[in-house]
Design a protein around this motif. Sequence first.
Motif, PDB file in Angstrom:
ATOM      1  N   TRP A 196       0.824  -1.130  -0.323  1.00  0.00           N
ATOM      2  CA  TRP A 196       0.102   0.020   0.024  1.00  0.00           C
ATOM      3  C   TRP A 196       0.722   1.440   0.018  1.00  0.00           C
ATOM      4  O   TRP A 196       1.516   1.056   0.627  1.00  0.00           O
ATOM      5  N   GLY A 206      -3.058  -0.002  -4.200  1.00  0.00           N
ATOM      6  CA  GLY A 206      -2.690  -0.260  -4.332  1.00  0.00           C
ATOM      7  C   GLY A 206      -1.229  -1.074  -4.685  1.00  0.00           C
ATOM      8  O   GLY A 206      -1.105  -0.174  -5.929  1.00  0.00           O
ATOM      9  N   SER A 226      -3.916  -1.975   5.203  1.00  0.00           N
ATOM     10  CA  SER A 226      -3.301  -0.033   4.833  1.00  0.00           C
ATOM     11  C   SER A 226      -3.300   0.141   5.688  1.00  0.00           C
ATOM     12  O   SER A 226      -3.193   1.855   5.646  1.00  0.00           O
TER      13      SER A 226
END
Length: 419
Positions: A196, A206, A226
């Motif tokens: 991330w 991503g 994330s």
Amino acid sequence: MMEWIRWHFSKPTAADVIQRVVNRLNDAGATQVTFKEDSPEVTFTLNGTQMHSHLAHLLSDVLRAKGGRARDAEVRRYVDGVMLRPMSKDLPEHAEDYASVRSRLIPLLRTHADMGKNALNAANSLSLGQDAPPRETNDTPWRAVVGDYVAILGLDTPESTARVAQGMLDRWGVSFDDAFDDALQNLRGLPENDGWQQVAPGLWQGAWNDSYESSRLFLPDVIYRSGVAHPVVMVPLRHVLFATDANDLAGLTLMAAACRRMQQEHTRWLSCRPLQLVEREWQPFEPPEALRAQFQALIAVEDSEDYTTQKNLLEQQHAQDPAAPFVGSVQLLQFKDSDRVVSYSVWSDGVDTLLPHTDLVAFASQEKPDQTVIVAWADAVRIAGHHMQRVDGLHPPRVRVSVFPTEDEQAQLRAVQAL
């Protein structure tokens, strides 16, 4: 000059890579070479055989290579060793043994509209008298995910990702569910690369750089990795996955704007329908009121393009049938000084029509051509829905209308005009 500098010293673009692929194909005698930068992919004919390949893997290899010579070598290896090789029944998709393909399976995120387009393409191939495609082409098993999203299986090869169809599973002797479980494990085992990356305050993207970014929706733990507490994601392209927090108004605004930009810059999308992860389960995300128009505009544009593609395929299918219904179009209406965009279709008096599902319906009467009545779809269904015939098997959906509303029904429609 700038292309040469990027190629040797900086970061080549997809267009740079495609141009070098096309040059090498032309040198090899390929004809009818066409390409798409946003996918990226290339189609060409060589020795009488039409070939098609996605270039995402090559693009990743080129970006990892250091220096112009190394990048030239990657292009040469890919084109000469993969794209120009003779067609062979030894390719993975022709394998008889599941063990030989198990490690290549990958889960893919698609939409109902994608599946509908594939079905119409296959039907059109048959109607045009082309060789009947095998079952592998016609019948792709899928699993519902949420809303318009579905999951299918892909088979990862050096040059592309092939769809896994029911005939292939039958030949391998494995069920879709078991193969999908194996595919999830393969996805989980792919390199993290940059993982991330924060691309703006509150907005994450991503960066696995393997063309399977959107597939990470099948791995909730990867989404939570994330660091976003209440993840909302969007997948405008197959290789693009954005995430922000459901409570972050600025992050949501940035994500919607990024998706809008991609709609403008690319011609082949996955979907701009936002999803929210709640206790490891996906559900459609309802944007806050302040951003609702911005998000709805994205969906309206997406639906319009899906319907346009479907209309073209249906018209090909009906080309030799004079009794076939007219295939209605979707029009978009942008409100002045506003982000609001709505879609509408036309229900014309005396025209047998396959009507798309839109925000608004315009009723065009032969007797009163200057008095078109525009109402919300829900009101059209409530008042004149008994004239709508469901059409099975079409995604996005359509209804067939061959009877115009009566005078009494037209009066009811006028009483609820939306515009």
